[in-house]
Design a protein around this motif. Sequence first.
Motif, PDB file in Angstrom:
ATOM      1  N   MET A  24       0.852  -1.185   0.000  1.00  0.00           N
ATOM      2  CA  MET A  24       0.000   0.000   0.000  1.00  0.00           C
ATOM      3  C   MET A  24       0.895   1.245   0.000  1.00  0.00           C
ATOM      4  O   MET A  24       1.823   1.333   0.796  1.00  0.00           O
ATOM      5  CB  MET A  24      -0.894   0.034   1.237  1.00  0.00           C
ATOM      6  N   VAL A  25       0.619   2.163  -0.892  1.00  0.00           N
ATOM      7  CA  VAL A  25       1.362   3.417  -0.969  1.00  0.00           C
ATOM      8  C   VAL A  25       0.365   4.563  -0.886  1.00  0.00           C
ATOM      9  O   VAL A  25      -0.613   4.615  -1.642  1.00  0.00           O
ATOM     10  CB  VAL A  25       2.175   3.524  -2.273  1.00  0.00           C
ATOM     11  N   THR A  26       0.610   5.468   0.051  1.00  0.00           N
ATOM     12  CA  THR A  26      -0.273   6.603   0.273  1.00  0.00           C
ATOM     13  C   THR A  26       0.432   7.891  -0.124  1.00  0.00           C
ATOM     14  O   THR A  26       1.631   8.045   0.073  1.00  0.00           O
ATOM     15  CB  THR A  26      -0.685   6.675   1.757  1.00  0.00           C
ATOM     16  N   ASN A  27      -0.354   8.805  -0.690  1.00  0.00           N
ATOM     17  CA  ASN A  27       0.150  10.105  -1.145  1.00  0.00           C
ATOM     18  C   ASN A  27       1.271   9.923  -2.172  1.00  0.00           C
ATOM     19  O   ASN A  27       2.388  10.426  -2.029  1.00  0.00           O
ATOM     20  CB  ASN A  27       0.649  10.944   0.039  1.00  0.00           C
ATOM     21  N   LEU A  28       0.923   9.213  -3.215  1.00  0.00           N
ATOM     22  CA  LEU A  28       1.881   8.842  -4.249  1.00  0.00           C
ATOM     23  C   LEU A  28       2.519  10.059  -4.913  1.00  0.00           C
ATOM     24  O   LEU A  28       3.683  10.018  -5.329  1.00  0.00           O
ATOM     25  CB  LEU A  28       1.166   7.985  -5.303  1.00  0.00           C
ATOM     26  N   LEU A  29       1.783  11.167  -5.007  1.00  0.00           N
ATOM     27  CA  LEU A  29       2.303  12.378  -5.645  1.00  0.00           C
ATOM     28  C   LEU A  29       2.990  13.304  -4.653  1.00  0.00           C
ATOM     29  O   LEU A  29       3.386  14.413  -5.004  1.00  0.00           O
ATOM     30  CB  LEU A  29       1.167  13.118  -6.364  1.00  0.00           C
ATOM     31  N   ASN A  30       3.105  12.850  -3.399  1.00  0.00           N
ATOM     32  CA  ASN A  30       3.878  13.575  -2.380  1.00  0.00           C
ATOM     33  C   ASN A  30       3.352  14.997  -2.150  1.00  0.00           C
ATOM     34  O   ASN A  30       4.118  15.966  -2.045  1.00  0.00           O
ATOM     35  CB  ASN A  30       5.360  13.630  -2.771  1.00  0.00           C
ATOM     36  N   ASN A  31       2.034  15.122  -2.026  1.00  0.00           N
ATOM     37  CA  ASN A  31       1.424  16.414  -1.727  1.00  0.00           C
ATOM     38  C   ASN A  31       1.588  16.698  -0.232  1.00  0.00           C
ATOM     39  O   ASN A  31       0.919  16.100   0.603  1.00  0.00           O
ATOM     40  CB  ASN A  31      -0.061  16.414  -2.104  1.00  0.00           C
ATOM     41  N   LEU A  32       2.476  17.609   0.109  1.00  0.00           N
ATOM     42  CA  LEU A  32       2.822  17.883   1.504  1.00  0.00           C
ATOM     43  C   LEU A  32       2.010  19.013   2.110  1.00  0.00           C
ATOM     44  O   LEU A  32       2.148  19.293   3.310  1.00  0.00           O
ATOM     45  CB  LEU A  32       4.307  18.237   1.610  1.00  0.00           C
ATOM     46  N   LYS A  33       1.164  19.668   1.329  1.00  0.00           N
ATOM     47  CA  LYS A  33       0.521  20.891   1.801  1.00  0.00           C
ATOM     48  C   LYS A  33      -0.898  20.693   2.312  1.00  0.00           C
ATOM     49  O   LYS A  33      -1.550  21.665   2.714  1.00  0.00           O
ATOM     50  CB  LYS A  33       0.540  21.935   0.675  1.00  0.00           C
ATOM     51  N   ILE A  34      -1.379  19.465   2.311  1.00  0.00           N
ATOM     52  CA  ILE A  34      -2.728  19.217   2.833  1.00  0.00           C
ATOM     53  C   ILE A  34      -2.691  19.257   4.359  1.00  0.00           C
ATOM     54  O   ILE A  34      -1.903  18.564   4.991  1.00  0.00           O
ATOM     55  CB  ILE A  34      -3.267  17.856   2.352  1.00  0.00           C
ATOM     56  N   VAL A  35      -3.533  20.075   4.948  1.00  0.00           N
ATOM     57  CA  VAL A  35      -3.642  20.175   6.404  1.00  0.00           C
ATOM     58  C   VAL A  35      -4.607  19.097   6.895  1.00  0.00           C
ATOM     59  O   VAL A  35      -5.739  19.007   6.420  1.00  0.00           O
ATOM     60  CB  VAL A  35      -4.126  21.572   6.833  1.00  0.00           C
ATOM     61  N   THR A  36      -4.149  18.277   7.831  1.00  0.00           N
ATOM     62  CA  THR A  36      -4.996  17.196   8.346  1.00  0.00           C
ATOM     63  C   THR A  36      -5.610  17.518   9.698  1.00  0.00           C
ATOM     64  O   THR A  36      -6.372  16.720  10.237  1.00  0.00           O
ATOM     65  CB  THR A  36      -4.189  15.893   8.470  1.00  0.00           C
ATOM     66  N   GLY A  37      -5.282  18.680  10.264  1.00  0.00           N
ATOM     67  CA  GLY A  37      -5.872  19.058  11.543  1.00  0.00           C
ATOM     68  C   GLY A  37      -5.074  20.163  12.202  1.00  0.00           C
ATOM     69  O   GLY A  37      -4.042  20.613  11.683  1.00  0.00           O
ATOM     70  N   GLY A  38      -5.553  20.593  13.350  1.00  0.00           N
ATOM     71  CA  GLY A  38      -4.862  21.634  14.090  1.00  0.00           C
ATOM     72  C   GLY A  38      -5.822  22.407  14.966  1.00  0.00           C
ATOM     73  O   GLY A  38      -6.987  22.052  15.117  1.00  0.00           O
ATOM     74  N   ARG A  39      -5.335  23.495  15.525  1.00  0.00           N
ATOM     75  CA  ARG A  39      -6.148  24.309  16.432  1.00  0.00           C
ATOM     76  C   ARG A  39      -5.657  25.747  16.397  1.00  0.00           C
ATOM     77  O   ARG A  39      -4.494  26.031  16.097  1.00  0.00           O
ATOM     78  CB  ARG A  39      -6.034  23.786  17.869  1.00  0.00           C
ATOM     79  N   GLU A  40      -6.571  26.641  16.693  1.00  0.00           N
ATOM     80  CA  GLU A  40      -6.196  28.032  16.848  1.00  0.00           C
ATOM     81  C   GLU A  40      -5.438  28.221  18.160  1.00  0.00           C
ATOM     82  O   GLU A  40      -5.598  27.445  19.108  1.00  0.00           O
ATOM     83  CB  GLU A  40      -7.440  28.913  16.859  1.00  0.00           C
ATOM     84  N   GLN A  41      -4.633  29.266  18.223  1.00  0.00           N
ATOM     85  CA  GLN A  41      -3.932  29.564  19.463  1.00  0.00           C
ATOM     86  C   GLN A  41      -4.890  30.186  20.480  1.00  0.00           C
ATOM     87  O   GLN A  41      -5.750  30.989  20.129  1.00  0.00           O
ATOM     88  CB  GLN A  41      -2.766  30.520  19.208  1.00  0.00           C
ATOM     89  N   SER A  42      -4.708  29.807  21.732  1.00  0.00           N
ATOM     90  CA  SER A  42      -5.531  30.363  22.816  1.00  0.00           C
ATOM     91  C   SER A  42      -4.826  31.552  23.450  1.00  0.00           C
ATOM     92  O   SER A  42      -4.716  31.658  24.675  1.00  0.00           O
ATOM     93  CB  SER A  42      -5.805  29.272  23.862  1.00  0.00           C
ATOM     94  N   ARG A  43      -4.359  32.432  22.607  1.00  0.00           N
ATOM     95  CA  ARG A  43      -3.707  33.643  23.073  1.00  0.00           C
ATOM     96  C   ARG A  43      -4.306  34.831  22.323  1.00  0.00           C
ATOM     97  O   ARG A  43      -4.730  34.707  21.178  1.00  0.00           O
ATOM     98  CB  ARG A  43      -2.193  33.614  22.822  1.00  0.00           C
ATOM     99  N   VAL A  44      -4.287  35.982  22.972  1.00  0.00           N
ATOM    100  CA  VAL A  44      -4.779  37.213  22.366  1.00  0.00           C
ATOM    101  C   VAL A  44      -3.718  38.289  22.554  1.00  0.00           C
ATOM    102  O   VAL A  44      -3.163  38.448  23.647  1.00  0.00           O
ATOM    103  CB  VAL A  44      -6.102  37.665  23.014  1.00  0.00           C
ATOM    104  N   LYS A  45      -3.431  39.003  21.496  1.00  0.00           N
ATOM    105  CA  LYS A  45      -2.472  40.116  21.565  1.00  0.00           C
ATOM    106  C   LYS A  45      -3.200  41.366  22.066  1.00  0.00           C
ATOM    107  O   LYS A  45      -4.232  41.760  21.513  1.00  0.00           O
ATOM    108  CB  LYS A  45      -1.880  40.376  20.172  1.00  0.00           C
TER     109      LYS A  45
END
Length: 847
Positions: A790-811
């Motif tokens: 099994m081979v995943t991401n055969l074209l080596n697309n590195l820019k897809i965001v799979t998750g994350g969160r906003e920062q809990s800080r305010v300037k």
Amino acid sequence: MNRKLKTMVLMLCIAPAVMAQSESDPLTTDLQNEHAFTFTESQLDEDENIPKNVIIFSSSRNVYASEVGYRFSPARFKFRGYNSKYNDIYINGNPVNDIETGSFRYSFVGGLNNQTRSQETTLPFEDNQFSMSGMAGSANYNFRPSSFATGQRFSLAGANRNYNVRAMYTYNTGMMDNGWAFTGSLTYRWGNGTGFVDGTFYNSLSYFLGAEKMINDQHSLSLVTWGNPTERGTQAASVDEMYWIANDYQYNSVWGYQNGKKRNSRVIKDFQPAAMLIWDWKIDDDTKLTTSLLGKYTMFSNSRLDYNNTTNPQPDYYSVLPSYHFKVWDQEATEDRDAAALANWQASYDYLSASKANRQVHWDQMYFANRTVALQGGEAMYYLKRFHDDQLTMNLSSYLEKVLNPSTILHGGLLLSANKGMHYQTMDDLLGATKFTNVNTYVIKSYGKDSQQAQYDLNNPNKRIGKGDRFGYDYNLLVNRAQVWAGISKDIESAHLFLNGRVAGTSMQRDGKMRNGLAPTNSYGKSSTKSFFDAGFKAGAHLDLGKGHALLMGLSYDSKAPDAKTAFQAAQVSNEFVADLKDEKMMTAELGYQLKTSWLGLNFNAFYSHLDDVTEQSMYYSDSDHSFSYVSLTGIAKSYYGLELGANVKVTDWLNIKALGTISDAKYMNNANVNYMLSEDGVTHSDVVLNKGMREGNTPLTAASLDLSYHANGWYVDLIGNYYDRIYLYYTPVTRYASNQSNSINLITGETEYNDVPAQDKGKGGFMVDASIGRQFYLKNGHRLGVNLMVTNLLNNLKIVTGGREQSRVKYEDGEPVNPKKDPFKNSPYKFYANGINGMLMLNYYF
């Protein structure tokens, strides 16, 4: 687009669907199972600040559901955007979702790929014999030793994913002439970070043992036990600025070099030994009763760096980044954009980009600092702490199947659960220091260092802490649950109808083991007990229209007790329950169409779910208050709606084209009430969070896939193209408190309108190409050899965001929060990116 989508769904949704038939073969099933579980386990607990809501879903009765669970797993796809707590998992009818969080942890069956192949999967509006299906469906694993295929199997796999090598051996006797069946399995998984995430490692041993005795034609007993002691170094999300400096989308900030060797600061230790006794009683030819008793002891812990009277040692902390010195996001600023600021920016960039070691954890420097302070009799400046979430669980389950007549079947069952959750913090490593005191340094500016409020445990004031000692917090959560459910299904000519119902009761209580100075009368000992009663029903119909056409519909209403993990305002501090804590209310409707012919399998479904009185909780460090904030949101309303399409076209005897697609939404429908407590003073504050219109985070809400599937002469080849879009990050409540927003009064409506409420951050989607190839070789004496790649991401697309969160800080500037467009924290969310090209090669020998 969202308004049009919702209108379409509401027009289509009178109720939910049971779905189409989809043929599968053993090798394809193996590939799907391996693919899904590999990604699922790699996504667990990467960052404790980002919720884990992985749902691996599969159903052979529906083209879309049969493929979507593993097909979209590299993007952390959630079935219909649902939180994983709405997907109910059972083992022989015994519920195994975490009773405190509601979610199922796939590490509980980690390494048991051979055992988890045998399962009954139920879509949200299908009936089954073991439960009323959950809002996101249900699955029931069959762990009876006699259910496993007779023989032996040895599997060896190599990969560049979360682990690099896996070896598995399984032995099954099947039911022998003497009425006994035995099974045994051993799996070892190992990785040293040679995949895509530097600094990680994986070390896990899994075992499974079982015996079954067929006493007579009516009774059988099974006893099985399993577990998987695991230790693994994890990855944390980071900001784009650091990914850019490192020139690596898999940059991992939680490791560094110590004496020239890599050391990870966030190491998970996980062991959940379990045993189950299963009694099957065939009362008569039309009546069967299955009763099981499950005992489980969970030992889960995660380490993390912390600091005292010094700066945060995380290498991607905002104050060490170039953007801290130069206002990148505020081009109108009159300060911090001059030549001196630019020089500081350049110096920071030059340092971080000069070598990998510079942008990782500085273990040697922390040891040096601690040893220097120790010579002066001072407290540890840096230390490694460990969060523990242990549980002792006992579940009793019994369910009955009664065939009333050839067209009518009655089901029903009883569930009893008791859980003791033990939550505490220990000192993992003093990092060369010799002194650490169990006091709350956050309250010093409010109350002083000698105040009672500064004591984490007034029963043991100023306790000196050594390696392995508990400090900070120590409490138990006691949860008991009982449920009775029943269902009836009936076939009337060309229609299959079912109706299920349930009633349940849940009680929860906190038992504090430390008398916290911020709550001296309400932290030590047992709290009051909160009890909740919930009930629900589910009805569905499958109408056979003839010539392969079918219409599927359903409707449900359910209520659910709040999760014990979110029931307390600040469980680490006190016994205080969240204010206005209520049952969640859930209404779901679905309508589906299916077509099954000799050359085409097709499913089209529309679904709508609405939830009220949802409670959510988070914890974060507030820079402006120099304090931890325990945040509880109540009264949340959510809506989930969308369309799903699955098609399997048989082009020739050896070529199929499979297409999947979904477009959906998962929205917060109102502004929630919020109560938050600051650890600097222990005072609870109330506000409103302007989160209306926020989306469920960390899942593609739009996804599509096209698969060219070749199968001939023992070969199986798939070339798959996937597309992901509308990937939102988890929003943070703190940047959306109403009291912090500028507002104005609408002169026409008289309502308050808020200005500059931050939009929710999104991640970049995109295309990903996957491929798999497999071959079965039939050998002498009935032996088989399977080879799968099994081979995943055969074209080596590195820019897809799979998750994350906003920062809990305010300037803040001049005491006021800056415009979100100019806020460096709002413009720098934490993200995970998809792995580049990666694969797994498996050899399976059956004998």
